[in-house]
Scaffold this active site. Structure first.
Site, PDB file in Angstrom:
ATOM      1  N   HIS A 123       0.865  -1.183   0.000  1.00  0.00           N
ATOM      2  CA  HIS A 123       0.000   0.000   0.000  1.00  0.00           C
ATOM      3  C   HIS A 123       0.901   1.233   0.000  1.00  0.00           C
ATOM      4  O   HIS A 123       2.027   1.199   0.485  1.00  0.00           O
ATOM      5  CB  HIS A 123      -0.864  -0.033   1.266  1.00  0.00           C
ATOM      6  CG  HIS A 123      -1.941   0.985   1.331  1.00  0.00           C
ATOM      7  ND1 HIS A 123      -1.695   2.296   1.688  1.00  0.00           N
ATOM      8  CD2 HIS A 123      -3.285   0.896   1.120  1.00  0.00           C
ATOM      9  CE1 HIS A 123      -2.842   2.960   1.701  1.00  0.00           C
ATOM     10  NE2 HIS A 123      -3.822   2.139   1.348  1.00  0.00           N
ATOM     11  N   ASP A 200       2.767  -4.571   8.172  1.00  0.00           N
ATOM     12  CA  ASP A 200       1.534  -3.821   7.968  1.00  0.00           C
ATOM     13  C   ASP A 200       0.402  -4.825   8.136  1.00  0.00           C
ATOM     14  O   ASP A 200       0.137  -5.646   7.258  1.00  0.00           O
ATOM     15  CB  ASP A 200       1.542  -3.207   6.567  1.00  0.00           C
ATOM     16  CG  ASP A 200       0.213  -2.549   6.199  1.00  0.00           C
ATOM     17  OD1 ASP A 200      -0.750  -2.658   6.978  1.00  0.00           O
ATOM     18  OD2 ASP A 200       0.137  -1.943   5.117  1.00  0.00           O
ATOM     19  N   GLN A 203      -4.735  -5.487   7.000  1.00  0.00           N
ATOM     20  CA  GLN A 203      -5.656  -6.452   6.407  1.00  0.00           C
ATOM     21  C   GLN A 203      -5.536  -7.850   7.010  1.00  0.00           C
ATOM     22  O   GLN A 203      -6.291  -8.748   6.629  1.00  0.00           O
ATOM     23  CB  GLN A 203      -5.406  -6.542   4.894  1.00  0.00           C
ATOM     24  CG  GLN A 203      -5.591  -5.242   4.145  1.00  0.00           C
ATOM     25  CD  GLN A 203      -7.042  -4.795   4.094  1.00  0.00           C
ATOM     26  OE1 GLN A 203      -7.966  -5.596   4.239  1.00  0.00           O
ATOM     27  NE2 GLN A 203      -7.250  -3.504   3.884  1.00  0.00           N
ATOM     28  N   LYS A 226     -10.876  -1.328  10.466  1.00  0.00           N
ATOM     29  CA  LYS A 226     -10.971  -2.568   9.681  1.00  0.00           C
ATOM     30  C   LYS A 226     -11.279  -3.768  10.584  1.00  0.00           C
ATOM     31  O   LYS A 226     -11.344  -4.906  10.122  1.00  0.00           O
ATOM     32  CB  LYS A 226      -9.687  -2.784   8.900  1.00  0.00           C
ATOM     33  CG  LYS A 226      -9.409  -1.684   7.868  1.00  0.00           C
ATOM     34  CD  LYS A 226      -8.140  -1.935   7.095  1.00  0.00           C
ATOM     35  CE  LYS A 226      -7.712  -0.722   6.295  1.00  0.00           C
ATOM     36  NZ  LYS A 226      -8.600  -0.414   5.158  1.00  0.00           N
ATOM     37  N   CYS A 364      -4.718   2.196  -3.819  1.00  0.00           N
ATOM     38  CA  CYS A 364      -3.489   2.754  -3.222  1.00  0.00           C
ATOM     39  C   CYS A 364      -2.310   1.800  -3.387  1.00  0.00           C
ATOM     40  O   CYS A 364      -1.462   1.689  -2.498  1.00  0.00           O
ATOM     41  CB  CYS A 364      -3.707   3.102  -1.749  1.00  0.00           C
ATOM     42  SG  CYS A 364      -4.820   4.489  -1.500  1.00  0.00           S
TER      43      CYS A 364
END
Length: 407
Positions: A123, A200, A203, A226, A364
């Site tokens: 991202h 990261d 997700q 999220k 993104c």
């Protein structure tokens, strides 16, 4: 035990509405998940009954607000199995968490000629901060390539590692393709060269069991919104010894011990990185989102989402003109695709006309789209409150749309 989908859906008021005269089908969960009633009620409760600044008040409201706020820190520690509550830092999102590491760890420990490794799947929030740091410090940014299925090349990653590698910053799960990266192996390889690893987890934390001690990552960044929680709230996990070695990110109240015009001494972690009045209400409400996940169980959530992914993938594969994008063997419940001869935005608008919410564009991840030779994709992402009947509606709509261009 298996989840009760109707009972779950009844906890999400937003799902019970019509869009463009059709029942809402919300398949944009990779962008943000919807919020259950208990999260919404916690926000209202704070502002109606507990509104006060935290940590500095001697009165009852301040004490309550502080206690609820710090209870969330404790809940997050357990959620990702950090060793200590102090290793949990509140930010405004995954993006700020990554920028915090770039601006503190990066500026202190990365210098001219040092190397940072990221992947093609990243991202923008896990690309741009490192580009900025490299430009400032004269460091070098190296990129792990991917195959056509959207999987990183571990052999090429090993070739990139050297004594110059100071940091590997890698997405755990691709937001654009749903690919699950082999992060445990990446961390093991990076640590052999003394490099630190940031994951990261924007997700991954909502789909997978994430245990920071078992993974042995040095940093983990993720967002509440999220995970069925409020927007504007992020989390940075860092190992104590690393966080203590890093300078503050911002100056102001709360991040200090003593201030004089001659010298300021800084507070202990995590407060050293939490300057100013924080996002109190959203932090407190996030604890309800974590409880919602814990009550259902990550394994049951994942099983439901995996079933939806398999069902949708099987139903879509025979549609003429349907082009799947990202076919990794290990994936979460994300289907990225195009329709032959149609722009992703047009497909998204036509689905929206049928009440079906998906995401379109480059997500993104422009360097990833360039690698795949695409302008963008349509992305359908599933969550625990989604159903097979909703997928049937999407599949029927996609079949009609594809028929327009692929007769």
């Amino acid at each position: 035990m298996p989840i009760n989908i109707e009972e779950i859906r009844n906890q999400f008021p937003v799902l019970h509405q019509e869009v463009n005269g059709k029942p809402l089908v919300y398949f944009d969960n990779a962008a943000t998940t919807q919020k259950p009633k208990q999260v919404l009620e916690a926000l209202q409760q704070y502002y109606e009954m507990d509104n006060s600044n935290i940590h500095r008040g001697a009165h009852t409201l301040a004490d309550r607000a502080t206690r609820y706020y710090e209870n969330t820190r404790s809940a997050i520690q357990k959620f990702i199995n950090a060793k200590e509550e102090e290793e949990i830092i509140f930010t405004k999102g995954t993006t700020e968490s990554i920028n915090l590491v770039a601006s503190t760890f990066g500026r202190k420990f990365i210098g001219k000629g040092d190397e940072i490794i990221i992947s093609t799947l990243e991202h923008h929030s896990n690309i741009v901060p490192w580009q900025m740091l490299c430009e400032e410090k004269g460091a070098i940014l190296k990129i792990i390539p991917i195959n056509d299925a959207g999987e990183i090349d571990l052999e090429e990653f090993e070739k990139l590692l050297s004594a110059k590698t100071k940091l590997v910053s890698l997405v755990h799960v691709s937001n654009a393709l749903g690919t699950i990266n082999p992060v445990k192996r990446v961390i093991e390889l990076a640590h052999k060269f003394g490099a630190k690893v940031l994951l990261d987890g924007a997700q991954s934390t909502n789909h997978l069991e994430v245990d920071v001690q078992e993974l042995d990552c040095d940093f983990l960044a993720f967002s509440a919104h999220k995970l069925y929680g409020p927007t504007g709230l992020g989390i940075l996990y860092g190992k104590r010894e690393i966080l203590e070695s890093m300078p503050p990110y911002q100056g102001g109240g709360e991040m200090i011990k003593e201030v004089s015009f001659e010298k300021t001494t800084y507070n202990e972690i995590p407060f050293k990185f939490e300057a100013g009045t924080p996002n109190i209400a959203d932090v407190i409400a996030f604890s309800k989102a974590i409880k919602f996940i814990d009550d259902l169980g990550k394994k049951e959530i994942k099983k439901h989402e995996d079933d939806l992914l398999e069902y949708a993938s099987d139903a879509l594969k025979d549609i003429k003109g349907f082009i799947p994008v990202g076919t990794a063997k290990e994936k979460v419940s994300v289907i990225s695709f195009n329709i032959n001869g149609m722009h992703p935005f047009d497909v998204g608008m036509m689905l929206d006309a049928n009440g079906i919410a998906v995401r379109t564009g480059h997500h993104c991840t422009q360097p990833l789209m360039k690698r795949l030779g695409l302008e963008g994709t349509v992305r359908a992402s599933f969550s625990v409150y989604n159903t097979k009947s909703e997928i049937d509606q999407m599949v029927a709509s996609i079949a009609r749309i594809a028929k327009i261009k692929n007769k």
